[in-house]
Motif scaffolding. Sequence first.
Motif, PDB file in Angstrom:
ATOM      1  N   SER A 717       5.203 -39.413  20.599  1.00 40.94           N
ATOM      2  CA  SER A 717       5.346 -39.421  21.702  1.00 40.94           C
ATOM      3  C   SER A 717       3.969 -39.863  22.786  1.00 40.94           C
ATOM      4  CB  SER A 717       5.554 -37.989  22.419  1.00 40.94           C
ATOM      5  OG  SER A 717       4.634 -37.341  22.406  1.00 40.94           O
ATOM      6  N   MET A 718       2.751 -39.624  22.286  1.00 41.63           N
ATOM      7  CA  MET A 718       1.523 -40.166  22.657  1.00 41.63           C
ATOM      8  C   MET A 718       1.446 -41.576  22.462  1.00 41.63           C
ATOM      9  SD  MET A 718      -0.784 -36.980  21.304  1.00 41.63           S
ATOM     10  CE  MET A 718      -2.284 -37.584  22.113  1.00 41.63           C
ATOM     11  N   ILE A 719       1.850 -42.033  21.480  1.00 47.00           N
ATOM     12  CA  ILE A 719       1.646 -43.589  21.212  1.00 47.00           C
ATOM     13  C   ILE A 719       2.701 -44.231  22.270  1.00 47.00           C
ATOM     14  CG2 ILE A 719       2.345 -45.476  19.560  1.00 47.00           C
ATOM     15  CD1 ILE A 719       1.410 -43.575  17.480  1.00 47.00           C
ATOM     16  N   LEU A 720       3.866 -43.577  22.560  1.00 48.08           N
ATOM     17  CA  LEU A 720       4.588 -44.276  23.596  1.00 48.08           C
ATOM     18  C   LEU A 720       4.070 -44.180  24.912  1.00 48.08           C
ATOM     19  CD1 LEU A 720       7.453 -45.783  24.061  1.00 48.08           C
ATOM     20  CD2 LEU A 720       8.404 -43.463  24.050  1.00 48.08           C
ATOM     21  N   LEU A 721       3.472 -43.134  25.212  1.00 48.20           N
ATOM     22  CA  LEU A 721       2.914 -42.951  26.512  1.00 48.20           C
ATOM     23  C   LEU A 721       1.633 -43.909  26.642  1.00 48.20           C
ATOM     24  CD1 LEU A 721       2.982 -39.151  26.767  1.00 48.20           C
ATOM     25  CD2 LEU A 721       4.179 -40.720  27.944  1.00 48.20           C
ATOM     26  N   GLY A 722       0.791 -44.060  25.587  1.00 47.83           N
ATOM     27  CA  GLY A 722      -0.050 -45.053  25.498  1.00 47.83           C
ATOM     28  C   GLY A 722       0.398 -46.260  25.860  1.00 47.83           C
ATOM     29  N   ILE A 723       1.214 -46.871  25.141  1.00 43.57           N
ATOM     30  CA  ILE A 723       1.907 -48.186  25.406  1.00 43.57           C
ATOM     31  C   ILE A 723       2.273 -48.071  26.867  1.00 43.57           C
ATOM     32  CG2 ILE A 723       3.778 -49.607  24.924  1.00 43.57           C
ATOM     33  CD1 ILE A 723       3.639 -48.597  22.078  1.00 43.57           C
ATOM     34  N   SER A 724       2.937 -47.238  27.455  1.00 45.05           N
ATOM     35  CA  SER A 724       3.451 -47.374  28.764  1.00 45.05           C
ATOM     36  C   SER A 724       2.375 -47.476  29.733  1.00 45.05           C
ATOM     37  CB  SER A 724       4.224 -45.938  28.995  1.00 45.05           C
ATOM     38  OG  SER A 724       5.205 -45.887  28.291  1.00 45.05           O
ATOM     39  N   ILE A 725       1.060 -46.626  29.575  1.00 45.92           N
ATOM     40  CA  ILE A 725       0.112 -46.542  30.303  1.00 45.92           C
ATOM     41  C   ILE A 725      -0.532 -48.289  30.324  1.00 45.92           C
ATOM     42  CG2 ILE A 725      -2.300 -45.983  30.620  1.00 45.92           C
ATOM     43  CD1 ILE A 725      -1.340 -43.347  29.541  1.00 45.92           C
ATOM     44  N   LEU A 726      -0.835 -48.780  29.066  1.00 46.71           N
ATOM     45  CA  LEU A 726      -1.275 -49.990  28.793  1.00 46.71           C
ATOM     46  C   LEU A 726      -0.418 -51.090  29.726  1.00 46.71           C
ATOM     47  CD1 LEU A 726      -3.281 -51.890  27.705  1.00 46.71           C
ATOM     48  CD2 LEU A 726      -1.671 -52.142  25.542  1.00 46.71           C
ATOM     49  N   LYS A 727       1.043 -50.987  29.817  1.00 50.16           N
ATOM     50  CA  LYS A 727       1.862 -51.700  30.382  1.00 50.16           C
ATOM     51  C   LYS A 727       1.792 -51.724  31.831  1.00 50.16           C
ATOM     52  CE  LYS A 727       6.790 -53.085  31.150  1.00 50.16           C
ATOM     53  NZ  LYS A 727       6.927 -52.885  32.641  1.00 50.16           N
ATOM     54  N   ILE A 728       1.662 -50.571  32.369  1.00 52.91           N
ATOM     55  CA  ILE A 728       1.488 -50.212  33.824  1.00 52.91           C
ATOM     56  C   ILE A 728       0.048 -50.937  34.307  1.00 52.91           C
ATOM     57  CG2 ILE A 728       1.451 -48.631  35.583  1.00 52.91           C
ATOM     58  CD1 ILE A 728       3.239 -46.840  34.111  1.00 52.91           C
ATOM     59  N   PHE A 729      -0.926 -50.496  33.584  1.00 57.70           N
ATOM     60  CA  PHE A 729      -2.205 -50.795  34.040  1.00 57.70           C
ATOM     61  C   PHE A 729      -2.420 -52.559  33.944  1.00 57.70           C
ATOM     62  CE2 PHE A 729      -3.640 -46.528  33.937  1.00 57.70           C
ATOM     63  CZ  PHE A 729      -4.138 -46.549  35.136  1.00 57.70           C
ATOM     64  N   VAL A 730      -1.647 -53.107  32.814  1.00 55.27           N
ATOM     65  CA  VAL A 730      -2.089 -54.587  32.546  1.00 55.27           C
ATOM     66  C   VAL A 730      -0.997 -55.305  33.454  1.00 55.27           C
ATOM     67  CG1 VAL A 730      -2.069 -56.306  30.858  1.00 55.27           C
ATOM     68  CG2 VAL A 730      -3.219 -54.047  30.515  1.00 55.27           C
ATOM     69  N   TYR A 731       0.288 -54.995  32.954  1.00 50.50           N
ATOM     70  CA  TYR A 731       1.363 -55.864  33.608  1.00 50.50           C
ATOM     71  C   TYR A 731       1.931 -55.601  34.955  1.00 50.50           C
ATOM     72  CZ  TYR A 731       5.671 -58.697  33.708  1.00 50.50           C
ATOM     73  OH  TYR A 731       6.759 -59.668  33.994  1.00 50.50           O
ATOM     74  N   ASP A 732       2.166 -54.329  35.237  1.00 48.65           N
ATOM     75  CA  ASP A 732       2.835 -53.890  36.546  1.00 48.65           C
ATOM     76  C   ASP A 732       1.742 -54.140  37.664  1.00 48.65           C
ATOM     77  OD1 ASP A 732       4.919 -53.151  34.864  1.00 48.65           O
ATOM     78  OD2 ASP A 732       4.666 -51.091  35.146  1.00 48.65           O
ATOM     79  N   LEU A 733       0.458 -54.002  37.303  1.00 51.95           N
ATOM     80  CA  LEU A 733      -0.364 -53.859  38.462  1.00 51.95           C
ATOM     81  C   LEU A 733      -0.865 -55.344  38.668  1.00 51.95           C
ATOM     82  CD1 LEU A 733      -2.583 -52.321  40.099  1.00 51.95           C
ATOM     83  CD2 LEU A 733      -4.216 -52.824  38.218  1.00 51.95           C
ATOM     84  N   SER A 734      -0.465 -56.631  37.738  1.00 51.41           N
ATOM     85  CA  SER A 734      -0.749 -57.784  37.834  1.00 51.41           C
ATOM     86  C   SER A 734       0.568 -58.341  38.577  1.00 51.41           C
ATOM     87  CB  SER A 734      -1.175 -58.250  36.547  1.00 51.41           C
ATOM     88  OG  SER A 734      -2.356 -57.673  36.089  1.00 51.41           O
ATOM     89  N   PHE A 735       1.492 -58.242  38.148  1.00 52.84           N
ATOM     90  CA  PHE A 735       2.699 -58.929  38.535  1.00 52.84           C
ATOM     91  C   PHE A 735       3.704 -58.237  39.579  1.00 52.84           C
ATOM     92  CE2 PHE A 735       1.230 -60.491  34.318  1.00 52.84           C
ATOM     93  CZ  PHE A 735       1.274 -61.779  34.495  1.00 52.84           C
ATOM     94  N   LEU A 736       3.616 -57.119  39.543  1.00 49.25           N
ATOM     95  CA  LEU A 736       4.764 -56.217  40.377  1.00 49.25           C
ATOM     96  C   LEU A 736       4.367 -56.066  42.042  1.00 49.25           C
ATOM     97  CD1 LEU A 736       5.774 -53.259  38.509  1.00 49.25           C
ATOM     98  CD2 LEU A 736       7.045 -55.475  38.671  1.00 49.25           C
ATOM     99  N   GLU A 737       5.121 -56.227  42.932  1.00 46.53           N
ATOM    100  CA  GLU A 737       4.787 -56.385  44.282  1.00 46.53           C
ATOM    101  C   GLU A 737       4.167 -55.046  44.467  1.00 46.53           C
ATOM    102  OE1 GLU A 737       8.409 -57.128  46.264  1.00 46.53           O
ATOM    103  OE2 GLU A 737       8.206 -59.470  45.693  1.00 46.53           O
ATOM    104  N   THR A 738       3.785 -54.847  45.543  1.00 46.09           N
ATOM    105  CA  THR A 738       3.003 -53.504  46.110  1.00 46.09           C
ATOM    106  C   THR A 738       3.883 -52.304  46.145  1.00 46.09           C
ATOM    107  OG1 THR A 738       1.389 -54.725  47.622  1.00 46.09           O
ATOM    108  CG2 THR A 738       1.543 -52.324  48.044  1.00 46.09           C
ATOM    109  N   LEU A 739       4.892 -52.203  46.613  1.00 45.20           N
ATOM    110  CA  LEU A 739       5.955 -51.016  46.706  1.00 45.20           C
ATOM    111  C   LEU A 739       6.246 -50.502  45.199  1.00 45.20           C
ATOM    112  CD1 LEU A 739       7.488 -49.154  48.330  1.00 45.20           C
ATOM    113  CD2 LEU A 739       9.438 -50.692  48.046  1.00 45.20           C
TER     114      LEU A 739
END
Length: 774
Positions: A717-739
Amino acid sequence: MIGLFMLIMIGAVIIAITAISRISSLSAKMRMIEWEIEKLKAALKPDLPKSPPAQPPVAPQVTQHLQPVQPVEPAKPVPPSPRSVSPQQPATGTMMPPAPVSSVEPSRTREEWESFVGGKLLNRIGALALVIGVGFFLKYAFDNDWITESMRVVIGLLTGIGILLVAATARRKAFDVFAQGLFGAGISILYLSVYASFSFYHLVSQPVAFGAMALVTAAAFAIALHYDSLAIALLAWAGGFLTPFLLSTGHANEVGLFTYIALLQAGLLAIVVKRPSWIILELLTLFGTYLVFKLWHDEYYAQDVLGTTVFFISVFWALFFLADLVMTVRRGTYQREFRLLAGLFNAGVYYIFMYLIVDPAFHQWMGGTTLAICLAYLSRVVIPTLRRPQSPKMLAQNVFTALVLLVLATAIQFKGFTTAIYWSLEALALVWCASRWNYRYVRDAALGLFLLALWKLFTTPGAFATPQHDEFTLLFNYRALAFVVLAVTMGTATMIIPREGIDLRKISMLHALWSAVVFVWITIEVNEFFNLNAYGMMESQQEFFEYAKLMTLMCCWTLYSLAMVYAGLKAKSTAVLTSGLVIATTALMMSFIRGIAFSPTEAYHPLANVRMLAVMVVLAGSYLHLVLLNQHRTEYEWVKDVASVLTMTLVLLLLWLMTGETRDFYEKKILFFNSKGDITGAENLKQLSLSGLWLIYGIALMVVGFARRGRGIRLLSMILLGISILKIFVYDLSFLETLYRIFSFIGLGVILLAASFLYQKYKAVILEIPESRS
């Protein structure tokens, strides 16, 4: 010139026979000397209880008779004088053990060399010179017309008979070596006289000359047996097999020629049975018989005499076969290596000739013919044991010969999958025979035949794909029958083979083979069903059928592996259990590879789709695997590790399925919006949903890990949470709209805080601290 050539050739035969006789004589002398040494050693041990001296070994029949050895009287021990007793040796009256007799052969004395040269060598040379001299005299007399043609033959016959009479007289007076030389000369002159009467002067017809040659040969064998002389027997053998060539008229007289050869062969083999030490005569007869047949076949054989030819070649084989059987029963393992060589040569040459004769004209008969020969050799496995057990090597030779013939008979009579089916059944029958009579060679041969059947099954055209013009019925087709028969016979063989005295790796190999055969069969059947039903459809429909085929294979493999694991645990068979786990791993790997993306996307329906059904079957089957393994955790040391890995795999596969469903839900919308040019919103929702799914799944795993005290699940579960954090900070922050970023980061913060709270609340569980201290 021809007569002179024949004269020289026969003389060369006499010299060769003399050399063989000399070797046999020396061997016999050595055995007699060894026997005398043993008698002397026994006589020098007076304190031991005396037993009657053993009979001297029977010397093999050689070209001369040894002079009788005078028995040596045992020496009476003389009591030692008290003065002669050394301090180290008590005066008990016993003798010290004699010094060991050296086994080095003493060099020949001058007298022995003189006896050999004067008594034997000169005799052989003299006999040869006599034959050559008489030949030259007759030739000179013939050239000058001193003697008529009839008188020439009569003189030759009388000379030969006279020399034989003189030889008999010399033999009665104990001049053995001298007599043998005269016997050889007399027989040679008789052969030459009969040959000249037919070939040179044409005084007699071929049948008369043939009969005369046969009489000379019979007389020579009678003399050889009467005087116990292998040299004369070899000379008679040469004359007997030269007769058809000397008296040939250039016409194919098959019945007359082969009748003569069969009678000659029978007589020679009877002599060998009576004189087992003359084993060289059997080998020469075997070679001579088939050589005569080969020369006749190359020159005169035609298809219209097929029946007669088959009859005579079978008679030749049967005579050798029966002689070998009689020798095996009467003599046991006597001259075992030669018996093996002769048996293999007879079987191999006979079968080659039968194939060359029968197969071109009547191929349909060749299978039955081969099977009949095979049954004859199978009978050899049982018949000799009624009176005398066979040696392992002779048993192996008979089994090997019968097995090769059985395999050939099946391959000749049948084709394709039918051959594989019969080879499988034959292999199972051999396993049963090996287990019943404990024949290790038969068991190993059966395992080899199973491999041969497997090779035939996989190399037969249509083994992996049915031709389009052929009809296909799922499960009920001839190819399926071949696969099932091979798998069932292999599986049955593993239950028949006893576990004692066998390498268990062979049984494991059979288990692995039959499980692989069933796996391949299931795969082929499913593949054929979908391929043939998709034939003629549109491209999109064919794509869906291809994807459905893979999902169906995943289900079939999982169900098959479940049955294998259950059977392996029930029967305590590590090989079956391992095979089942390997097949289950294959299904899981396919689920991860093809379970992430539905194909084609436009055919996707949320939750109600073929992928959902297939992966759920894989998940349920894997869970049942886990339950079965946990029930037998104490029986296998490695089950605990396998169960842990399987648990983690199930957790990941469930996440993989949920990820695939989420992805394909939005991919279908994106495909729909793409035609309108507005896909940004759907893409943002997809990424937000995936991030949320992974975060929620991660926190759920953490809760389960705390509840079940599962360290591995908590780490996952910690590994999966880490992957999720990495995705949010790298991908979502770069490509998703503000909302969408707002929702993504708020959700991340809440979930991480919840995870932190859980770790603080259940710290005692994590660190395994007792409750009184926590």
